[in-house]
Design a protein around this motif. Structure first.
Motif, PDB file in Angstrom:
ATOM      1  N   UNK A  27       0.816  -1.230   0.000  1.00 57.21           N
ATOM      2  CA  UNK A  27       0.000   0.000   0.000  1.00 57.21           C
ATOM      3  C   UNK A  27       0.842   1.270   0.000  1.00 57.21           C
ATOM      4  N   UNK A  28       2.113   1.189   0.433  1.00 59.36           N
ATOM      5  CA  UNK A  28       2.930   2.398   0.516  1.00 59.36           C
ATOM      6  C   UNK A  28       3.252   2.989  -0.851  1.00 59.36           C
ATOM      7  N   UNK A  29       3.036   2.231  -1.931  1.00 52.44           N
ATOM      8  CA  UNK A  29       3.251   2.801  -3.265  1.00 52.44           C
ATOM      9  C   UNK A  29       2.342   3.996  -3.509  1.00 52.44           C
ATOM     10  N   UNK A  30       1.206   4.051  -2.777  1.00 52.02           N
ATOM     11  CA  UNK A  30       0.247   5.147  -2.938  1.00 52.02           C
ATOM     12  C   UNK A  30       0.509   6.292  -1.961  1.00 52.02           C
ATOM     13  N   UNK A  31       1.544   6.182  -1.125  1.00 55.86           N
ATOM     14  CA  UNK A  31       1.794   7.195  -0.091  1.00 55.86           C
ATOM     15  C   UNK A  31       1.861   8.625  -0.638  1.00 55.86           C
ATOM     16  N   UNK A  32       2.456   8.872  -1.817  1.00 56.84           N
ATOM     17  CA  UNK A  32       2.534  10.252  -2.298  1.00 56.84           C
ATOM     18  C   UNK A  32       1.186  10.887  -2.641  1.00 56.84           C
ATOM     19  N   UNK A  33       0.124  10.078  -2.803  1.00 62.37           N
ATOM     20  CA  UNK A  33      -1.159  10.646  -3.239  1.00 62.37           C
ATOM     21  C   UNK A  33      -2.287  10.442  -2.230  1.00 62.37           C
ATOM     22  N   UNK A  34      -2.092   9.618  -1.211  1.00 61.71           N
ATOM     23  CA  UNK A  34      -3.188   9.290  -0.297  1.00 61.71           C
ATOM     24  C   UNK A  34      -3.704  10.526   0.437  1.00 61.71           C
ATOM     25  N   UNK A  35      -2.804  11.334   0.961  1.00 61.61           N
ATOM     26  CA  UNK A  35      -3.245  12.488   1.753  1.00 61.61           C
ATOM     27  C   UNK A  35      -4.086  13.448   0.916  1.00 61.61           C
ATOM     28  N   UNK A  36      -3.654  13.724  -0.302  1.00 61.16           N
ATOM     29  CA  UNK A  36      -4.411  14.641  -1.160  1.00 61.16           C
ATOM     30  C   UNK A  36      -5.762  14.046  -1.538  1.00 61.16           C
ATOM     31  N   UNK A  37      -5.807  12.754  -1.859  1.00 63.64           N
ATOM     32  CA  UNK A  37      -7.068  12.120  -2.234  1.00 63.64           C
ATOM     33  C   UNK A  37      -8.021  12.023  -1.050  1.00 63.64           C
ATOM     34  N   UNK A  38      -7.466  11.863   0.158  1.00 64.16           N
ATOM     35  CA  UNK A  38      -8.300  11.701   1.348  1.00 64.16           C
ATOM     36  C   UNK A  38      -9.010  12.995   1.755  1.00 64.16           C
ATOM     37  N   UNK A  39      -8.652  14.111   1.153  1.00 60.06           N
ATOM     38  CA  UNK A  39      -9.361  15.362   1.456  1.00 60.06           C
ATOM     39  C   UNK A  39     -10.788  15.333   0.924  1.00 60.06           C
ATOM     40  N   UNK A  40     -11.028  14.530  -0.115  1.00 58.92           N
ATOM     41  CA  UNK A  40     -12.360  14.498  -0.731  1.00 58.92           C
ATOM     42  C   UNK A  40     -12.953  13.095  -0.812  1.00 58.92           C
ATOM     43  N   UNK A  41     -12.172  12.075  -0.439  1.00 56.98           N
ATOM     44  CA  UNK A  41     -12.627  10.691  -0.594  1.00 56.98           C
ATOM     45  C   UNK A  41     -12.219   9.841   0.600  1.00 56.98           C
ATOM     46  N   UNK A  42     -12.929   8.743   0.773  1.00 62.64           N
ATOM     47  CA  UNK A  42     -12.431   7.672   1.631  1.00 62.64           C
ATOM     48  C   UNK A  42     -11.484   6.834   0.778  1.00 62.64           C
ATOM     49  N   UNK A  43     -10.252   6.714   1.223  1.00 58.09           N
ATOM     50  CA  UNK A  43      -9.239   5.971   0.492  1.00 58.09           C
ATOM     51  C   UNK A  43      -8.964   4.664   1.232  1.00 58.09           C
TER      52      UNK A  43
END
Length: 321
Positions: A27-43
């Motif tokens: 799952x850490x492959x998504x670390x660079x984008x999770x925080x930004x996506x989590x502002x508007x979505x459940x990730x």
């Protein structure tokens, strides 16, 4: 689940994005984008079985088995529907999930995905050969592993397209020090690749994607699975959106995270979630690809693969908004 440990992370609130990593990653492959996506979505970002902190048993490592596992995880978490985002091998799992469970899939997003053509890097084909398990076991002995991984990481810092993804390959190779991880990856690859390349393809079922919004994202300098496969996706699924990210390799979400987030958020914001209709699904299956191609030609204009300008406004401009 089913007696095996399943690791995952959840972040944010809102419509659900299910992020599926690639072969040998977690799952850490998504670390660079999770925080930004989590502002508007459940990730939701799981470690697939045989990867990361999830169990590595002798089990079903087919794409269908992985799709079943994702259905079960979402059920445990109380999630009914998702936009499923899959990278590399995870893209194959995402396609299989959308095919097996269209009633639970709102959108399909493929990132440098497998399943769109036979070509694949020789390193992955080598995993299927006799003796690979033993050879990698020798390479991952403590002294040798440190030397090989260190060399790959140094080469990965050289600013050329041929060395761009070597740092990620080094991280994958480092996980192979665990013989259970090596065995799991070998089982995965044998289900989808032989010595000639990829054997699992979406070509015969791509027409079913007409029933849901689909986005394909690829780095123009991908040396693992060639970017030409994005053009294959445009032919197989004419109504799909295709985005080529310049100056990116096999991991566009890590090479240019802000650009990737802009693409994904714009796609979700400008498409309606798919709604499952058994009658429509039956009609697609009965009439086959010809009917859906005719519908696509009568519908919206296909989006051609184009380099992505910088910034969210440029993304909207490229769409003609």
């Amino acid at each position: 689940m089913h007696g095996h440990r399943r690791a995952y992370v959840v972040a944010g609130e809102g419509p659900v994005l299910l992020l599926l990593h690639g072969l040998g990653c977690d799952h850490t492959t998504w670390a660079p984008v999770v925080q930004a996506l989590a502002r508007t979505h459940t990730v939701i970002a799981p470690d697939l079985l045989g990867h990361g902190a999830s169990a590595k048993p002798r089990a079903d490592y087919s794409v269908g088995g992985y799709a079943n596992g994702m259905r079960d995880l979402l059920t445990v978490l109380g999630v009914d529907k998702v936009t499923v985002v899959g990278h590399s091998f995870g893209g194959g799992v995402a396609m299989q999930f959308a095919y097996q469970y269209p009633e639970r899939t709102e959108r399909l997003v493929l990132v440098a995905s497998g399943g769109l053509g036979p070509e694949v890097t020789p390193f992955i084909r080598a995993i299927t050969t006799p003796g690979f398990h033993q050879a990698i076991g020798a390479v991952t002995l403590p002294g040798v592993r440190h030397a090989v991984v260190g060399t790959l990481r140094l080469l990965g810092q050289v600013p050329t397209s041929h060395t761009r993804d070597l740092g990620e390959i080094a991280a994958i190779l480092d996980t192979f020090r665990d013989p259970r991880a090596r065995a799991a990856v070998r089982h995965v690859v044998r289900h989808v690749v032989d010595w000639q390349g990829q054997v699992v393809t979406m070509a015969d079922r791509a027409y079913l994607t007409e029933a849901m919004p689909m986005l394909v994202v690829w780095g123009t300098e991908d040396r693992v699975i060639p970017a030409s496969h994005a053009a294959n996706a445009a032919v197989l699924a004419p109504r799909a959106r295709v985005e080529l990210v310049p100056d990116a390799g096999h991991f566009p979400h890590k090479d240019h995270p802000e650009r990737f987030v802009a693409i994904l958020q714009e796609f979700v914001a400008t498409t309606r979630p798919a709604t499952y209709s058994r009658a429509r699904w039956r009609r697609y299956l009965t009439q086959g690809p010809a009917a859906s191609v005719a519908q696509a030609e009568a519908g919206s204009r296909p989006v051609r693969p184009t380099p992505l300008p910088r910034g969210p406004r440029a993304v909207r401009a490229a769409r003609g908004a």
